[in-house]
Write a protein that holds these residues in place. Sequence first.
Motif, PDB file in Angstrom:
ATOM      1  N   TYR A 159      47.667  41.373  55.569  1.00  0.00           N
ATOM      2  CA  TYR A 159      48.374  42.220  56.815  1.00  0.00           C
ATOM      3  C   TYR A 159      47.454  42.928  57.655  1.00  0.00           C
ATOM      4  N   VAL A 160      46.142  42.544  57.550  1.00  0.00           N
ATOM      5  CA  VAL A 160      45.170  43.125  58.415  1.00  0.00           C
ATOM      6  C   VAL A 160      45.983  43.021  59.927  1.00  0.00           C
ATOM      7  N   LEU A 192      58.878  38.542  44.938  1.00  0.00           N
ATOM      8  CA  LEU A 192      58.782  39.110  46.749  1.00  0.00           C
ATOM      9  C   LEU A 192      59.254  37.937  47.603  1.00  0.00           C
ATOM     10  N   VAL A 193      60.215  37.876  48.478  1.00  0.00           N
ATOM     11  CA  VAL A 193      60.663  37.315  49.009  1.00  0.00           C
ATOM     12  C   VAL A 193      59.783  37.298  50.773  1.00  0.00           C
ATOM     13  N   GLN A 194      59.456  36.902  51.064  1.00  0.00           N
ATOM     14  CA  GLN A 194      58.089  37.980  52.041  1.00  0.00           C
ATOM     15  C   GLN A 194      57.717  37.043  53.453  1.00  0.00           C
ATOM     16  N   ALA A 195      58.145  37.170  54.682  1.00  0.00           N
ATOM     17  CA  ALA A 195      58.080  36.255  55.508  1.00  0.00           C
ATOM     18  C   ALA A 195      56.600  36.197  56.064  1.00  0.00           C
ATOM     19  N   ARG A 196      56.025  34.558  56.405  1.00  0.00           N
ATOM     20  CA  ARG A 196      55.037  33.861  56.000  1.00  0.00           C
ATOM     21  C   ARG A 196      53.884  34.860  56.638  1.00  0.00           C
ATOM     22  N   ASP A 197      52.397  35.177  55.848  1.00  0.00           N
ATOM     23  CA  ASP A 197      51.731  35.064  55.865  1.00  0.00           C
ATOM     24  C   ASP A 197      52.038  37.076  56.119  1.00  0.00           C
ATOM     25  N   GLY A 198      51.931  37.245  55.854  1.00  0.00           N
ATOM     26  CA  GLY A 198      51.488  38.680  55.019  1.00  0.00           C
ATOM     27  C   GLY A 198      52.706  39.591  56.163  1.00  0.00           C
ATOM     28  N   GLY A 199      53.635  38.942  55.920  1.00  0.00           N
ATOM     29  CA  GLY A 199      54.775  39.553  57.547  1.00  0.00           C
ATOM     30  C   GLY A 199      55.785  40.694  56.047  1.00  0.00           C
ATOM     31  N   PRO A 200      56.914  41.264  56.534  1.00  0.00           N
ATOM     32  CA  PRO A 200      58.089  42.305  55.915  1.00  0.00           C
ATOM     33  C   PRO A 200      57.968  41.450  54.351  1.00  0.00           C
ATOM     34  N   ILE A 201      58.716  42.085  53.933  1.00  0.00           N
ATOM     35  CA  ILE A 201      59.136  41.992  52.313  1.00  0.00           C
ATOM     36  C   ILE A 201      60.450  42.136  52.877  1.00  0.00           C
ATOM     37  N   VAL A 202      61.503  41.102  52.296  1.00  0.00           N
ATOM     38  CA  VAL A 202      63.044  40.914  52.860  1.00  0.00           C
ATOM     39  C   VAL A 202      63.444  41.287  51.808  1.00  0.00           C
ATOM     40  N   LEU A 260      52.684  48.588  43.099  1.00  0.00           N
ATOM     41  CA  LEU A 260      51.411  47.754  42.547  1.00  0.00           C
ATOM     42  C   LEU A 260      50.629  48.409  42.835  1.00  0.00           C
ATOM     43  N   SER A 261      49.975  47.899  42.037  1.00  0.00           N
ATOM     44  CA  SER A 261      47.970  47.993  41.977  1.00  0.00           C
ATOM     45  C   SER A 261      47.298  46.378  41.460  1.00  0.00           C
ATOM     46  N   TYR A 262      46.338  46.040  43.298  1.00  0.00           N
ATOM     47  CA  TYR A 262      46.301  44.937  43.458  1.00  0.00           C
ATOM     48  C   TYR A 262      44.032  46.023  43.529  1.00  0.00           C
ATOM     49  N   SER A 263      43.922  45.094  42.219  1.00  0.00           N
ATOM     50  CA  SER A 263      42.256  45.213  42.647  1.00  0.00           C
ATOM     51  C   SER A 263      41.603  44.108  43.544  1.00  0.00           C
ATOM     52  N   VAL A 264      41.100  44.151  44.675  1.00  0.00           N
ATOM     53  CA  VAL A 264      39.940  43.638  45.872  1.00  0.00           C
ATOM     54  C   VAL A 264      38.741  43.882  45.007  1.00  0.00           C
ATOM     55  N   LYS A 321      31.539  45.561  38.846  1.00  0.00           N
ATOM     56  CA  LYS A 321      32.675  44.930  38.901  1.00  0.00           C
ATOM     57  C   LYS A 321      34.128  45.328  39.003  1.00  0.00           C
ATOM     58  N   ASP A 322      34.889  45.118  39.743  1.00  0.00           N
ATOM     59  CA  ASP A 322      36.076  45.617  39.085  1.00  0.00           C
ATOM     60  C   ASP A 322      36.737  44.580  37.938  1.00  0.00           C
ATOM     61  N   SER A 323      37.396  45.163  36.547  1.00  0.00           N
ATOM     62  CA  SER A 323      37.599  44.248  35.782  1.00  0.00           C
ATOM     63  C   SER A 323      38.912  44.035  35.571  1.00  0.00           C
ATOM     64  N   PHE A 324      40.099  44.267  37.256  1.00  0.00           N
ATOM     65  CA  PHE A 324      40.919  43.224  37.058  1.00  0.00           C
ATOM     66  C   PHE A 324      41.295  42.718  38.591  1.00  0.00           C
ATOM     67  N   GLY A 325      39.711  42.819  39.603  1.00  0.00           N
ATOM     68  CA  GLY A 325      39.082  42.340  41.019  1.00  0.00           C
ATOM     69  C   GLY A 325      40.007  40.849  40.229  1.00  0.00           C
ATOM     70  N   LYS A 326      40.479  39.883  41.806  1.00  0.00           N
ATOM     71  CA  LYS A 326      40.456  38.792  41.471  1.00  0.00           C
ATOM     72  C   LYS A 326      40.624  38.862  43.580  1.00  0.00           C
ATOM     73  N   ALA A 327      40.353  37.203  43.830  1.00  0.00           N
ATOM     74  CA  ALA A 327      40.340  36.866  44.509  1.00  0.00           C
ATOM     75  C   ALA A 327      41.720  36.388  45.316  1.00  0.00           C
ATOM     76  N   GLU A 328      42.259  36.019  44.986  1.00  0.00           N
ATOM     77  CA  GLU A 328      43.959  36.290  45.398  1.00  0.00           C
ATOM     78  C   GLU A 328      44.495  37.709  46.721  1.00  0.00           C
ATOM     79  N   PHE A 329      43.992  38.751  45.376  1.00  0.00           N
ATOM     80  CA  PHE A 329      44.505  40.134  45.868  1.00  0.00           C
ATOM     81  C   PHE A 329      43.532  40.632  46.974  1.00  0.00           C
ATOM     82  N   THR A 330      42.584  40.167  47.025  1.00  0.00           N
ATOM     83  CA  THR A 330      41.461  40.354  49.266  1.00  0.00           C
ATOM     84  C   THR A 330      42.147  39.311  49.522  1.00  0.00           C
ATOM     85  N   ARG A 331      42.678  38.367  49.236  1.00  0.00           N
ATOM     86  CA  ARG A 331      43.010  37.631  50.617  1.00  0.00           C
ATOM     87  C   ARG A 331      44.619  37.557  50.701  1.00  0.00           C
TER      88      ARG A 331
END
Length: 201
Positions: free
Chosen positions: A60-61, A186-196, A32-36, A45-55
């Motif tokens: 993950y950081v 995607l089933v994912q542990a909360r707040d950017g955790g591992p993909i379950v 999957l490709s997310y544009s920040v 301005k990235d034509s695919f960029g969205k704030a939710e992808f940046t978040r």
Amino acid sequence: MVELFTSQGCSSCPPANANLIQLADRRDVLALSYSVTYWDRLGWKDSFGKAEFTRRQADYVPKLGLDGPFTPHMVVDGRFSAVGQDLNEVLGLVARAGDRRGPEVEISAGKVAIGAGTPQLGGADVWLVRFDPNTVRVAVGRGENSGRTLPHAHVVHELRRLGGWTGEAATLPLPPAVDKLQTAILVQARDGGPIVAAARR
């Protein structure tokens, strides 16, 4: 699962985009490709960029022990981090991730069913991802990649939290897809955790 965080305004991102195109051809990888959006200030301005992808990358950081977000950034199964230009490193992380032992995920018309399984500490989020299964090309008119036409594969257009999962079997409503986009759950542990668990349709 491999997630690329990229930007059309980042001069070091095209090689990572090319790497994701290769990964998208593999049947055992969900790429999957997310544009920040934080490089939009460089003049394009990235034509695919969205704030939710940046978040999503920002979540993950801290979990991945990073000092801050960067591009091109690849995240494997929500557990491992790599610079997206280094395909060999990413392939090594894909092999290291191995098979998941999470719940079964079944996508059907109007709903997604998640089976029972071992609950995550703090619970898990169920994410809906809608992406273009094709490779698309974007002509960049300004910024660091001015004059270049950049290919992108599996571009994410929508990211939405459908609900939570606590270990018990659950069924969640699934809104219809538009514009021939494919669906991933995607089933994912909360707040950017591992993909379950993950599934696509």
